[in-house]
Design an enzyme around this catalytic site. Structure first.
Site, PDB file in Angstrom:
ATOM      1  N   PHE A 243       0.682  -1.058  -0.066  1.00 47.30           N
ATOM      2  CA  PHE A 243       0.092  -0.050   0.110  1.00 47.30           C
ATOM      3  C   PHE A 243       0.971   1.216  -0.021  1.00 47.30           C
ATOM      4  O   PHE A 243       0.642   2.308   0.534  1.00 47.30           O
ATOM      5  CB  PHE A 243      -0.691  -0.045   1.232  1.00 47.30           C
ATOM      6  N   CYS A 244       1.991   1.193  -0.636  1.00 42.80           N
ATOM      7  CA  CYS A 244       2.863   2.544  -0.529  1.00 42.80           C
ATOM      8  C   CYS A 244       3.067   2.971   0.576  1.00 42.80           C
ATOM      9  O   CYS A 244       3.209   4.019   1.019  1.00 42.80           O
ATOM     10  CB  CYS A 244       2.437   3.500  -1.532  1.00 42.80           C
ATOM     11  N   ALA A 245       3.272   2.071   1.679  1.00 43.45           N
ATOM     12  CA  ALA A 245       3.674   2.054   3.060  1.00 43.45           C
ATOM     13  C   ALA A 245       4.314   0.974   3.701  1.00 43.45           C
ATOM     14  O   ALA A 245       4.133   0.430   4.491  1.00 43.45           O
ATOM     15  CB  ALA A 245       2.347   2.448   3.914  1.00 43.45           C
TER      16      ALA A 245
END
Length: 454
Positions: free
Chosen positions: A375-377
């Site tokens: 999740f781009c995290a």
């Protein structure tokens, strides 16, 4: 000048009307089903109201700040009125600037370019990459993931107090996690930042679509968000807040619109006087459609009433969490615990399943769109999963390695346009997949997990 738009007094449904609500998709098992879009955290569907407003304006489309003609003047008024609408939506202070950008990522990169010399940046490892990565040559201190809101404030206070030299500083923090949905103690973090002579920027990409955001009450220095998460089409964003750092910085992009005057010098070069307003960082022909769509979404959410929207979303959150809690194999990811307030974003893993396989089965067999991955995290999800940063994740059948720890997670997210039926279908599908297994086989193709059609 004005443009005829969708009726402001149109009845507000629960859920709000969004584009794509009647789209049907094929199932690998045969037949079709109405698509259940449960990936709002990536991009929320555009509100029908927003689409109608944009369609009503389209025949009047003209250049902004660049023409004496009627349509150019009308479009310029529309653009600047949209700026005022966004400032009101965010409850900005009188001297704040609203700068239009392409996205939250673009907004934070713009602010990174405006940092004063020797500015130190403090960022929790829990941030989305849009907040984690844009700080370039600044001295960045990455803070460990807290396990309570109070601990987040304590970690930040210690880091700010111990900074050396004690110069300018910026804190970047999310309002609501794009992984867990949990709300962060923004007002307390802002107070801690200001007590130690620092400023703070709020990444409101996941907060603004779900809760009211007040720059004034939260006392943040800047706020950034994206239109495509706020029920508007892609390609527009906002950075709003204090004008001084933005006014003192070199323009984010050099070109027409950012410059007030340009003159040749005797030595053959050019002298440029840049605007000191928001136009300083809005070079080029602006995205008037994108800007107007954001303003329309702001008006639609305000008219619907955030109290009503928040109450309904809490009901949906409870329904999803209660349904997942009935499946022992499911583990919901959380930093602050089950009782933490949150928006409609929930990530989880399923024991014995690869998350990519599970998400692919939800789509192919039930017509449910969720997201799987990190999740781009990446630092946050790996912290929550306890996985090795070198683990790439893969798509594979769960029975190949029963009980194997998933290398990524599944995220379900929803909001003002989500019907009850979509949430109910999701909960039932999770229960059925875990109990009975997938009815199809899946394989990796171009990095995606897809049905293996033989």
């Amino acid at each position: 000048m004005s443009v005829i738009t969708a009726a402001a007094d149109q009845s507000v449904c629960a859920p709000l009307a969004v584009l794509g609500r009647d789209v049907t998709v094929p199932l690998v098992t045969g037949g079709e089903v109405t698509y259940a879009a449960l990936d709002y955290a990536a991009s929320a569907p555009a509100l029908q109201r927003v689409w109608d407003d944009v369609a009503a304006y389209a025949p009047y489309y003209g250049s902004v700040h660049r023409g004496a003609g009627y349509l150019s003047q009308l479009s310029t008024d529309l653009f600047e009125n949209s700026r005022a609408t966004v400032a009101e939506f965010l409850d900005c202070r009188p001297d704040d600037q609203v700068v239009f950008t392409r996205s939250t990522t673009d907004s934070l990169n713009l602010l990174a370019r405006a940092l004063p010399a020797d500015c130190q940046v403090f960022v929790f490892e829990t941030e989305h990459h849009a907040s984690l990565l844009p700080w370039g040559d600044a001295r960045v201190t990455y803070l460990d993931a807290p396990r309570t809101p109070a601990q987040a404030v304590e970690i930040l206070e210690r880091a700010l107090a111990g900074r050396d030299p004690y110069g300018p500083a910026l804190v970047c923090v999310t309002g609501a996690s794009n992984v867990t949905g949990e709300l962060w103690p923004v007002r307390e973090l802002a107070a801690a930042a200001h007590a130690h002579g620092a400023r703070i920027v709020l990444d409101a990409a996941q907060l603004a679509p779900h809760h009211p955001v007040s720059v004034r009450e939260s006392d943040v220095d800047w706020v950034a968000f994206s239109g495509h998460k706020l029920y508007a089409p892609f390609g527009s964003g906002v950075l709003a807040g204090r004008a001084d750092w933005l006014r003192d910085a070199e323009p984010y992009l050099a070109g027409g619109g950012a410059s007030r005057t340009v003159a040749r010098r005797a030595d053959g070069g050019v002298d440029v006087e840049w605007h000191t307003t928001a136009a300083r960082h809005e070079a080029g022909s602006p995205n008037v459609i994108g800007v107007y769509s954001i303003a329309s979404a702001c008006k639609a959410l305000t008219e619907a009433g955030f109290d009503r929207l928040v109450a309904r979303e809490r009901y949906l959150i409870a329904k999803v969490r209660e349904g997942l809690a009935e499946v022992p194999e499911v583990r919901v990811l959380s930093l602050f615990g089950d009782d933490a307030p949150r928006v409609g974003v929930i990530s989880f893993v399923v024991e014995g399943w690869n998350s990519s396989h599970f998400a692919a089965a939800l789509s192919a067999e039930y017509g449910i769109g969720v997201r799987d991955g990190l999740f781009c995290a990446h630092p946050l999800v790996r912290t929550l999963l306890g996985s090795d940063p070198q683990d790439p994740g893969a798509c594979g059948a769960p029975e190949a390695n029963p009980g194997e720890r998933s290398l990524n997670a599944i995220r379900v997210s929803f909001g003002a346009g989500t019907p009850d039926e979509h949430v109910e279908r999701f909960v039932g599908a999770v229960r059925e997949l875990v109990r009975e297994g997938a009815r199809w086989t899946y394989r990796t193709e171009d990095g995606r997990c897809v049905p293996d059609r033989g």
